[in-house]
Write an enzyme that holds these catalytic residues in place. Structure first.
Site, PDB file in Angstrom:
ATOM      1  N   HIS A  47       0.856  -1.185   0.000  1.00  0.00           N
ATOM      2  CA  HIS A  47       0.000   0.000   0.000  1.00  0.00           C
ATOM      3  C   HIS A  47       0.893   1.236   0.000  1.00  0.00           C
ATOM      4  CE1 HIS A  47      -3.744  -2.077   1.953  1.00  0.00           C
ATOM      5  NE2 HIS A  47      -3.158  -2.845   1.055  1.00  0.00           N
ATOM      6  N   GLU A  49       0.989   3.833   1.856  1.00  0.00           N
ATOM      7  CA  GLU A  49       1.493   4.183   3.188  1.00  0.00           C
ATOM      8  C   GLU A  49       2.652   3.287   3.607  1.00  0.00           C
ATOM      9  OE1 GLU A  49      -1.674   3.476   2.182  1.00  0.00           O
ATOM     10  OE2 GLU A  49      -3.043   3.963   3.819  1.00  0.00           O
ATOM     11  N   CYS A  77      -6.115   1.752   5.891  1.00  0.00           N
ATOM     12  CA  CYS A  77      -6.751   0.502   6.316  1.00  0.00           C
ATOM     13  C   CYS A  77      -6.176   0.110   7.681  1.00  0.00           C
ATOM     14  CB  CYS A  77      -6.492  -0.600   5.287  1.00  0.00           C
ATOM     15  SG  CYS A  77      -4.781  -1.171   5.228  1.00  0.00           S
ATOM     16  N   CYS A  80      -2.329  -0.566   7.615  1.00  0.00           N
ATOM     17  CA  CYS A  80      -1.530   0.655   7.514  1.00  0.00           C
ATOM     18  C   CYS A  80      -1.635   1.496   8.782  1.00  0.00           C
ATOM     19  CB  CYS A  80      -1.956   1.448   6.292  1.00  0.00           C
ATOM     20  SG  CYS A  80      -1.539   0.625   4.739  1.00  0.00           S
TER      21      CYS A  80
END
Length: 146
Positions: A47, A49, A77, A80
């Site tokens: 992701h 992040e 999410c 993260c």
């Protein structure tokens, strides 16, 4: 946030869901900028992040990113959000809420748990319309192509 949105656009050009992130130091220096790379790397944890947290940690040679601020185009999410907590990121700024997969305001609400080791300051809604439009357009094109 504009740089995070640019990273989201670049992610979309790579065929990724258009989510971007930027991590800056306490002095405002850009440490890392990236977008989703899940498809490209065949890595479900890639992701935006996570990518900038990994990059900044390598640059600073430290697993703690104390004093750093993270800008993201979509609510993090749960995975993260937990990584943000573990990295001790000072502030999180995000654009659009994510009612389906968010881990801050929705879903598991990671920073609200009493077991959360570090709770960053959270600011949301920054350029939310632009971030939401990127995502809606991306998924509309995908549905049309199917």
């Amino acid at each position: 946030m504009e740089q995070a949105l640019e990273q989201a656009r670049l992610a979309e050009q790579r065929g990724e869901v258009p989510i971007g992130a930027v991590l800056v130091s306490s002095t405002g220096d850009l440490l890392a900028a990236d977008g989703n790379r899940i498809v490209e790397l065949k890595d479900p944890t890639a992701h935006a992040e996570m990518n900038v947290i990994r990059s900044a940690s390598k640059i600073l040679q430290n697993e703690r990113l104390d004093g750093c601020d993270l800008y993201i185009t979509l609510e993090p999410c749960a995975m993260c959000a937990q990584a943000i907590s573990l990295a001790r990121i000072r502030r999180v700024y995000f654009a659009a809420d994510d009612p389906k997969g968010g881990g801050v305001h929705y879903g598991s609400r990671v920073f609200s748990h009493p077991t959360c080791h570090h709770k960053p300051e959270v600011y949301d809604g920054i350029k939310a319309d632009e971030a939401q439009a990127l995502l809606k357009d991306f998924f509309a094109k995908k549905r049309k192509a199917e």
